[in-house]
Design a protein around this motif. Structure first.
Motif, short mmCIF file in Angstrom:
data_model
loop_
_atom_site.label_atom_id
_atom_site.label_comp_id
_atom_site.label_asym_id
_atom_site.label_seq_id
_atom_site.Cartn_x
_atom_site.Cartn_y
_atom_site.Cartn_z
N UNK A 133 0.81 -1.23 0.00
CA UNK A 133 0.00 0.00 0.00
C UNK A 133 0.84 1.27 0.00
N UNK A 134 2.08 1.17 0.44
CA UNK A 134 2.92 2.36 0.51
C UNK A 134 2.70 3.14 1.79
N UNK A 135 3.77 3.83 2.21
CA UNK A 135 3.72 4.56 3.49
C UNK A 135 3.04 5.92 3.33
N UNK A 136 2.98 6.44 2.12
CA UNK A 136 2.41 7.78 1.94
C UNK A 136 0.89 7.79 2.04
N UNK A 137 0.25 6.78 1.48
CA UNK A 137 -1.21 6.73 1.50
C UNK A 137 -1.70 6.22 2.84
N UNK A 138 -2.95 6.53 3.20
CA UNK A 138 -3.42 6.14 4.54
C UNK A 138 -3.95 4.71 4.61
N UNK A 139 -3.83 3.95 3.54
CA UNK A 139 -4.47 2.62 3.48
C UNK A 139 -4.02 1.70 4.61
N UNK A 140 -2.73 1.67 4.88
CA UNK A 140 -2.22 0.76 5.90
C UNK A 140 -2.74 1.16 7.28
N UNK A 141 -2.74 2.45 7.55
CA UNK A 141 -3.24 2.92 8.85
C UNK A 141 -4.73 2.64 8.99
N UNK A 142 -5.44 2.71 7.89
CA UNK A 142 -6.88 2.42 7.93
C UNK A 142 -7.10 0.95 8.27
N UNK A 143 -6.32 0.06 7.69
CA UNK A 143 -6.43 -1.36 8.04
C UNK A 143 -6.16 -1.56 9.53
N UNK A 144 -5.13 -0.89 10.02
CA UNK A 144 -4.80 -1.01 11.44
C UNK A 144 -5.96 -0.51 12.30
N UNK A 145 -6.54 0.61 11.90
CA UNK A 145 -7.64 1.18 12.68
C UNK A 145 -8.87 0.27 12.65
N UNK A 146 -9.10 -0.39 11.52
CA UNK A 146 -10.22 -1.33 11.44
C UNK A 146 -9.99 -2.50 12.41
N UNK A 147 -8.77 -3.00 12.45
CA UNK A 147 -8.45 -4.06 13.43
C UNK A 147 -8.74 -3.56 14.84
N UNK A 148 -8.30 -2.34 15.14
CA UNK A 148 -8.45 -1.82 16.50
C UNK A 148 -9.90 -1.47 16.83
N UNK A 149 -10.71 -1.21 15.82
CA UNK A 149 -12.14 -0.96 16.06
C UNK A 149 -12.83 -2.24 16.52
N UNK A 150 -12.31 -3.36 16.03
CA UNK A 150 -12.92 -4.66 16.36
C UNK A 150 -12.24 -5.26 17.59
N UNK A 151 -10.96 -5.09 17.68
CA UNK A 151 -10.17 -5.69 18.77
C UNK A 151 -9.33 -4.59 19.42
N UNK A 152 -9.96 -3.77 20.27
CA UNK A 152 -9.25 -2.59 20.80
C UNK A 152 -7.99 -2.92 21.59
N UNK A 153 -7.90 -4.12 22.12
CA UNK A 153 -6.70 -4.48 22.88
C UNK A 153 -5.63 -5.15 22.03
N UNK A 154 -5.88 -5.29 20.74
CA UNK A 154 -4.92 -6.00 19.90
C UNK A 154 -3.60 -5.24 19.82
N UNK A 155 -2.56 -6.01 19.70
CA UNK A 155 -1.23 -5.47 19.40
C UNK A 155 -1.06 -5.64 17.89
N UNK A 156 -0.80 -4.56 17.19
CA UNK A 156 -0.70 -4.61 15.73
C UNK A 156 0.70 -4.19 15.32
N UNK A 157 1.37 -5.03 14.55
CA UNK A 157 2.72 -4.72 14.06
C UNK A 157 2.69 -4.67 12.52
N UNK A 158 3.23 -3.60 11.97
CA UNK A 158 3.37 -3.49 10.52
C UNK A 158 4.67 -4.17 10.11
N UNK A 159 4.56 -5.24 9.34
CA UNK A 159 5.78 -5.90 8.86
C UNK A 159 6.41 -5.04 7.76
N UNK A 160 5.64 -4.67 6.78
CA UNK A 160 6.08 -3.74 5.74
C UNK A 160 4.86 -3.35 4.93
#
Lengths: 293, 293, 293
Positions: free
Chosen positions: B32-59
């Motif tokens: 998705x690239x670091x400039x666009x917000x797509x990766x952060x949006x995926x992370x936020x979707x995870x956190x909306x469902x699992x607020x206690x999740x630990x999320x790590x971006x591999x790349x």
């Protein structure tokens, strides 16, 4: 062809936004770049004030000084973010008389950044502005304010405190929402069944976001079916390209152009598994028109 | 010289994988690239469902559309990740009939992504596939599915729910592991004591990962000692370079080439404090042969 | 014009550093690059050992092998980080006899990395070195140590254990702080009221950090007021440019150069809303002199 930003696209597809009062949420967006430590420093300042906060970086690779890019990316992201404080710093006027502000939205978020328009579209997308305040209270800043890094000294601390529950009016005097700076965006026109628009963003794939909504384009060119060809004209240069109206990339062969509604409800031009921007020489502000083939 | 992916390298060096049932774990990998917000949006979707999740971006900087690069980087990373749900989205076929899938591995992880082969090597490295299911259950998606951003609408929500403990079979019907798409990888050959291989990845240092394992290369060229020179030939162009068989960069002078076993157990070609790829003009797919000097 | 690093700039503007014993803190800085999974693997190794740790990436885009850049960025960042373990890996000598070390600072942080000077400026900025130890104890490494990825196998595990409270002396034998490798930095000179200095870092905006402090420059050229022009000469090429002594970017017109004290207290040269580095052709090591206009 420029006017003030007016109408954001709401999308029902967003994740259910949550507010977890046990876990303050802060997002960060900037043009600080990934190489320099500025973004991490802002994050650390938030965590120094709110050690339990969950902090998400939306992007720190916004093109330098491109306030409108920052506003658009924030607009894309906020519906999917948990309810919290969202900091956006693309701030060519740092250290000048432009105001540092916070906006409380109808959804319950706090947007924090310079008053240069970057927060406006996101505020509208989160239900509109409930309150806007100037960040003046020295209690909610770092002890010394530099003149060139307000993200660290002013915006991050304010966001952390508000994410912890400090009410926005404590941060400083209110300001009328009508007085806030608003960005100007290209506005499409229709002429002889042609949809005249402009590039507002090129993403990292080379996909091109255009001003206007898909329904506006369809109203101009008349009914088209998925898979039907449209004609894309690059104004001022006269070049032509065929692009298919499509619901997704895979609808067209690899290497072909498509016009489609992107996942945020916006009108886009892309190449399947390629870069439409590179192929057509498009950049922000490029004029593009779409008509029947 | 291409065949289906078969045998991953297992490494005993991996960190002890942990599963913390109080802390769901999700990793994310994409182009998705670091400039666009797509990766952060995926992370936020995870956190909306699992607020206690630990999320790590591999790349999120996998080269656009390079499914094999994504598969290799995921393979490198997963042994060191806590046990959890790992999302990988390099997905040129998004919106087409390619299936969205989840795989449960013997170690207890869930791999989530498109059925284009990106998950296979990681699955083998985590002990092999126990179950594979198609993501069909609308309960575990966002309310509206776009045709171009399944990372956000489909894969991230599925991963979040499974990280929280939803069993994989609830997500949709099972699919036979043998029916999953598999990637093709170059397979080395041995001819006249020469090891004929190909570049499978160039890292950000310009170090070059080659197909095959160090033991295969040594079997071809015969016994060599650390510090002994090998001859590297770039097939099709005839160019020659001397490279030392070495255990680490510092074994050879600055600016010299080395052939070594990298920290994942793979066969690599590098320049000490330089870029072997730039120096030799290598890119993915380039044919390389290694023989005695 | 080179001498050993001596005097860091302390800044009273830093956030109040906190240590939360319920939440171990680890920061990571490297030249691993955002595309490769190395940085995420280090993070995952920390989390495998210390699942409750808060991990912040300072930067993984330090220019390859540029130890001094890494040292400077770490120096910028640490005062704003919570008290914890900070890992810095720009390590061209990985696998050679250079020592892996940990330093405990007066503030209570642990700095972890190779003994190549990268940790020194940060240590001084955190109050100085209390203890330095070599990382030798196999209990606090991964089970197998590769010869080319000590960030993963050695530094990340050591940092995680120390963030959890393992005392530094348990990791290995002490080493005298005076024996640690120190970096050399350019040292400015004053000649005929001209301040002769050199570029030590170019940030992602193209702003240029110079050796020396603003007070040193002012002592050389004599009293100047904000808004007053200075003359910037690029030594060895004779080119001249006018730059205004300013407190912030907005003090000068867009496109004009300014000399200012940056938000870390350092002497900088910039262009308002442009790249001074690109405009003047500056890179690290470039000689620059500043005098009265």
């Amino acid at each position: 062809m420029l006017r003030r930003y007016t109408r954001p696209i709401t999308t029902p597809a967003a994740a259910r936004a949550v507010r977890d009062y046990n876990r303050p949420f802060v997002s960060l967006l900037s043009d600080f770049g990934a190489r320099d430590p500025s973004a991490a420093i802002c994050k650390a300042v938030v965590l120094s004030i709110a050690p339990d906060a969950l902090v998400v970086d939306i992007s720190h690779e916004v093109e330098k000084f491109q306030v409108r890019d920052g506003a658009l990316l924030l607009w894309c992201a906020v519906p999917y973010m948990p309810i919290g404080a969202h900091v956006a710093v693309v701030d060519p006027g740092v250290g000048t008389e432009r105001l540092p502000i916070a906006i409380e939205t109808a959804r319950g978020d706090i947007l924090v950044g310079p008053d240069n328009g970057i927060l406006g579209p996101a505020a509208e997308r989160l239900g509109g502005i409930e309150w806007a305040h100037v960040l003046e209270n020295p209690e909610y800043r770092l002890p010394v304010i530099s003149s060139s890094f307000h993200g660290r000294d002013l915006f991050a601390p304010a966001a952390a405190h508000m994410a912890l529950g400090v009410p926005i009016h404590v941060l400083g005097p209110g300001i009328d929402a009508a007085e806030l700076v608003q960005l100007e965006w290209p506005v499409p026109e229709i002429r002889d069944s042609e949809f005249l628009t402009a590039v507002i963003y090129v993403d990292t794939f080379g996909n091109v976001k255009l001003a206007g909504e898909p329904s506006d384009m369809l109203a101009a060119v008349g009914p088209v079916e998925y898979g039907q060809a449209l004609e894309v004209r690059l104004n001022g240069r006269g070049a032509l390209a065929a692009a298919f109206w499509a619901d997704t990339f895979g609808r067209v062969p690899i290497g072909e152009l498509l016009v489609y509604e992107d996942s945020y409800g916006r009108l886009c031009l892309a190449e399947n598994q390629g870069s439409a921007a590179a192929r057509l020489g498009l950049e922000e502000g490029s004029a593009v028109s779409i008509g029947r083939a």
